[in-house]
Design a protein around this motif. Structure first.
Motif, PDB file in Angstrom:
ATOM      1  N   TYR A  88     -22.466 -32.336  13.562  1.00  0.00           N
ATOM      2  CA  TYR A  88     -23.118 -32.255  14.867  1.00  0.00           C
ATOM      3  C   TYR A  88     -23.725 -30.860  15.061  1.00  0.00           C
ATOM      4  O   TYR A  88     -24.869 -30.729  15.509  1.00  0.00           O
ATOM      5  CB  TYR A  88     -22.117 -32.561  15.989  1.00  0.00           C
ATOM      6  CG  TYR A  88     -22.727 -32.439  17.361  1.00  0.00           C
ATOM      7  CD1 TYR A  88     -23.505 -33.469  17.883  1.00  0.00           C
ATOM      8  CD2 TYR A  88     -22.556 -31.292  18.117  1.00  0.00           C
ATOM      9  CE1 TYR A  88     -24.095 -33.352  19.136  1.00  0.00           C
ATOM     10  CE2 TYR A  88     -23.136 -31.172  19.373  1.00  0.00           C
ATOM     11  CZ  TYR A  88     -23.902 -32.203  19.878  1.00  0.00           C
ATOM     12  OH  TYR A  88     -24.483 -32.084  21.111  1.00  0.00           O
ATOM     13  N   GLN A  89     -22.977 -29.827  14.697  1.00  0.00           N
ATOM     14  CA  GLN A  89     -23.454 -28.457  14.902  1.00  0.00           C
ATOM     15  C   GLN A  89     -24.696 -28.160  14.061  1.00  0.00           C
ATOM     16  O   GLN A  89     -25.644 -27.552  14.554  1.00  0.00           O
ATOM     17  CB  GLN A  89     -22.344 -27.440  14.582  1.00  0.00           C
ATOM     18  CG  GLN A  89     -22.674 -26.037  15.010  1.00  0.00           C
ATOM     19  CD  GLN A  89     -22.862 -25.888  16.520  1.00  0.00           C
ATOM     20  OE1 GLN A  89     -22.329 -26.636  17.318  1.00  0.00           O
ATOM     21  NE2 GLN A  89     -23.652 -24.916  16.913  1.00  0.00           N
ATOM     22  N   LYS A  92     -27.592 -29.977  15.584  1.00  0.00           N
ATOM     23  CA  LYS A  92     -27.982 -29.331  16.847  1.00  0.00           C
ATOM     24  C   LYS A  92     -28.795 -28.061  16.588  1.00  0.00           C
ATOM     25  O   LYS A  92     -29.831 -27.842  17.225  1.00  0.00           O
ATOM     26  CB  LYS A  92     -26.739 -28.999  17.670  1.00  0.00           C
ATOM     27  CG  LYS A  92     -27.066 -28.395  19.019  1.00  0.00           C
ATOM     28  CD  LYS A  92     -25.822 -28.219  19.860  1.00  0.00           C
ATOM     29  CE  LYS A  92     -26.198 -27.659  21.213  1.00  0.00           C
ATOM     30  NZ  LYS A  92     -25.074 -27.640  22.129  1.00  0.00           N
TER      31      LYS A  92
END
Length: 151
Positions: A88-89, A92
């Motif tokens: 996810y990071q 993002k």
């Protein structure tokens, strides 16, 4: 889109990407490739390719910082993240850093071709397995005014 540069630390993948581009996109000139992020940034600043295909996990400078630095210097450059790291990071940071595409290395050659075709037309391309995450990230209220690597 006329030129491409590859930044990938796995030599076999660099060779496969090079062969794929040469056979699938005869009008696309491969300016070079490297396995080192620091060298990749230097070469991209020197050569100004239209498209950069970049991994995230690289020696010296990671692909997400390369994304930020190149987009800062060349806003029209197209950056396609090609990585096995789809946390996810990382997604993002890529989305907030204005990546033009992000595909997982295990996605397959057809998806790579779709991504290059989309990006060459000025469209974005994100692997189907991360599109929901991309939509969630874009729907989040702005938390940072800049990517984490901005100075």
């Amino acid at each position: 889109m006329k030129t491409v540069y590859i930044i990938e630390d796995e030599e076999i993948l660099r060779d496969l990407l090079s062969t794929f581009i040469a056979t699938t996109y005869p009008d696309l000139e491969l300016l070079g490739m490297t396995g080192d992020g620091g060298e990749g940034i230097e070469k991209c600043i020197e050569l100004a390719p239209d498209l950069v295909i970049v991994d995230i996990q690289l020696p010296e400078v990671n692909g997400l910082e390369i994304l930020h630095r190149l987009k800062s210097n060349f806003p029209k450059i197209k950056i396609l993240i090609f990585s096995g790291k789809t946390t996810y990071q990382s997604v993002k940071i890529a989305v907030n850093g204005k990546a033009d595409g992000f595909i997982n290395k295990i996605s397959g050659i057809e998806e790579l071709e779709q991504a290059i075709n989309a990006v060459s037309k000025g469209e974005e391309f994100f692997s189907p397995d991360i599109r929901d995450e991309v939509a969630r990230i874009r729907a989040e209220p702005p938390g940072r005014s800049r990517p984490p690597f901005a100075r």
